[in-house]
Structure formats: C-alpha cells, structure tokens
Write a protein that holds these residues in place. Structure first.
Motif, PDB file in Angstrom:
ATOM      1  N   LYS A 200      48.813 119.397   3.923  1.00  0.00           N
ATOM      2  CA  LYS A 200      47.577 118.975   4.586  1.00  0.00           C
ATOM      3  C   LYS A 200      47.805 117.687   5.374  1.00  0.00           C
ATOM      4  CE  LYS A 200      44.687 122.037   2.790  1.00  0.00           C
ATOM      5  NZ  LYS A 200      43.939 123.008   3.635  1.00  0.00           N
ATOM      6  N   GLY A 201      46.867 117.376   6.276  1.00  0.00           N
ATOM      7  CA  GLY A 201      46.871 116.095   6.942  1.00  0.00           C
ATOM      8  C   GLY A 201      46.395 115.009   5.985  1.00  0.00           C
ATOM      9  N   PRO A 202      46.760 113.762   6.243  1.00  0.00           N
ATOM     10  CA  PRO A 202      46.317 112.674   5.358  1.00  0.00           C
ATOM     11  C   PRO A 202      44.800 112.515   5.372  1.00  0.00           C
ATOM     12  CG  PRO A 202      48.164 111.976   6.728  1.00  0.00           C
ATOM     13  CD  PRO A 202      47.686 113.290   7.271  1.00  0.00           C
TER      14      PRO A 202
ATOM     15  N   HIS B   9      45.854 106.056   1.790  1.00  0.00           N
ATOM     16  CA  HIS B   9      45.638 107.396   2.313  1.00  0.00           C
ATOM     17  C   HIS B   9      46.250 108.397   1.338  1.00  0.00           C
ATOM     18  CE1 HIS B   9      44.527 105.786   6.300  1.00  0.00           C
ATOM     19  NE2 HIS B   9      45.485 104.892   6.042  1.00  0.00           N
TER      20      HIS B   9
ATOM     21  N   TYR C  57      49.885 107.022   0.380  1.00  0.00           N
ATOM     22  CA  TYR C  57      50.512 106.064   1.284  1.00  0.00           C
ATOM     23  C   TYR C  57      49.629 104.830   1.429  1.00  0.00           C
ATOM     24  CZ  TYR C  57      53.564 109.874   2.756  1.00  0.00           C
ATOM     25  OH  TYR C  57      54.476 110.897   2.783  1.00  0.00           O
TER      26      TYR C  57
ATOM     27  N   GLN D  78      47.621 112.378   0.833  1.00  0.00           N
ATOM     28  CA  GLN D  78      48.057 113.574   1.541  1.00  0.00           C
ATOM     29  C   GLN D  78      48.339 114.674   0.529  1.00  0.00           C
ATOM     30  OE1 GLN D  78      51.699 113.438   3.921  1.00  0.00           O
ATOM     31  NE2 GLN D  78      50.817 114.887   5.371  1.00  0.00           N
TER      32      GLN D  78
END
Lengths: 115, 112
Positions: B42-44, B36, B91, B38
């Motif tokens: 911001k959101g992932p 993921h 991540y 990010q």
C-alpha cells in the motif's frame, strides 16, 4: 474524498525520459505544497522533490538534482515530475504527497529503468 | 547533517503495546517529526506530527491507540492494544531547510 492519483509510470531504457503526473481531487489544490517520494524495490522511502503552492520554490534530493524537474498546474489540479537521463537506480514506485506534513498520499506509479 | 535513525525491526504480541523510536542527529533536538504507516503493498498513510515538547497532532481517522511523545533527540510512536492490522512499516520524517524532507530508514513491525 481527498485523493491523489499518480500515473505515467512505465518501463524505459537508461538515458531516456519520462513524465509522471499526480491528479488531485477533494481539496483546494493550490493551497498546498506538494512532494514526490519514491521507494525502490524492497527499500525505504526516499524524498525526491517538493514544490510550494504557487511554484515559487522547488527543491530536489541530490540524487535527482539536474535530471528531474517538478512542476504543477493549479488550474488542472495536477502535479508533475519530468525525469530525464534516467538511470537503473531510478527504478522505484513513485508517490505524490500533499502539504509540508505529507498528510495525504497516493498509491504510486511504477517506473522501471532497464534495457 | 540531518539524519533520522530507526531500528530496522520491532515485534510485540497481539493486544500488547509497542514503542517505536526515531532518533534525530546531533544538533537537531528541537525538530518536529511526522510518523507514517505503510501497510504491505500500500501507499504510506500519515499518522501524526510529534513536536519536541511531546505534543502531537494526529491525522484524520487515526485511532486513539496511536500516540506520540518526545524525549531529547528521540521521538516515539506508541501503539497500544496491538492488532494484526498494525503489522506494517513505520517511517519517521522531518524537515530540513524550507520544503526539503528527510526520512528515517523505517521500522518493520511484526505482531506476534
């Protein structure tokens, strides 16, 4: 457009409760498991909880087990997180995410636990 | 115990390639992971799932510059032709029992 929108974040005192919501749109909500993930200020992602598509199975991180409850209303395309006995360490940006792969994320809602 | 280990930081030059590593804990060599991204504030964003055999399935709209691979307990994310907008936290994530999810600590990528 596939979208997740979190709401319900607030500033609350330690020991109090809060309920977060996640509104889903653009896909068949009841086909997918859902997750809550949080991010404390300046820290990494921490998985919080998950629920299967039919609410048949739920799971929690040890850090929230017994205090948080995940639920969903498939008729309303909504996911919830009931947070009780809040602690300072629960302060974070809370995201909802779709499916076992977490393939769609919302933008998050902020929870601050402080007196 | 299922643990994912990532280096806290990485850097590479604009236009170059970078390979980020996620290492599975002992006894979990056959686990798939997901990557993921990010971006700041911001959101992932889901990038891809990487299987133990190195095959990977990218999310919708993820550029060809992003690819995944595996070797033993290591899972990789390679970004080629680095662009400034690739500067982000990355991540890795895997699955424990049933719907239980585990995240790595994240790698902050700086594009020089």
């Amino acid at each position: 457009e596939v979208q997740l929108v979190e709401s319900g974040g607030a500033l609350v005192e330690p020991g109090r409760s809060l309920r977060l919501s996640c509104a889903a749109s653009g896909f068949t909500f009841d086909d997918f498991a859902m997750h809550w993930v949080r991010q404390a200020p300046g820290k990494g992602l921490e998985w919080v909880s998950a629920i299967t598509s039919n609410s048949g199975s739920v799971d929690y991180a040890d850090s929230v087990k017994g205090r948080f409850t995940i639920s969903r209303d498939n008729a309303k395309n909504s996911l919830y997180l009931q947070m009780n006995s809040l602690r300072a360490e629960d302060t974070a940006l809370y995201f909802c995410a779709r499916d076992l792969d977490l393939d769609v994320w919302g933008q998050g809602t902020t929870v601050i636990v402080s007196s | 115990q299922l643990v994912l280990t990532q280096s806290p930081s990485a850097s590479a030059s604009l236009g170059a390639s970078v390979k980020l590593t996620c290492t599975l804990s002992s006894g979990h060599n056959n686990y798939a992971i997901a990557w993921h991204q990010q971006l700041p504030e911001k959101g992932p964003r889901y990038l891809m799932k990487v299987n133990s055999d190195g095959s990977h399935n990218k999310g919708d709209g993820i550029p060809d510059r992003f690819s995944g691979s595996s070797s033993g307990a290591e899972r990789y994310l390679t970004i080629s032709s680095l662009q400034s907008e690739d500067e982000a936290d990355y991540y890795c994530q895997t699955w424990g029992t049933a719907i239980h999810v585990v995240f790595g600590g994240g790698t902050k990528l700086t594009v020089l």
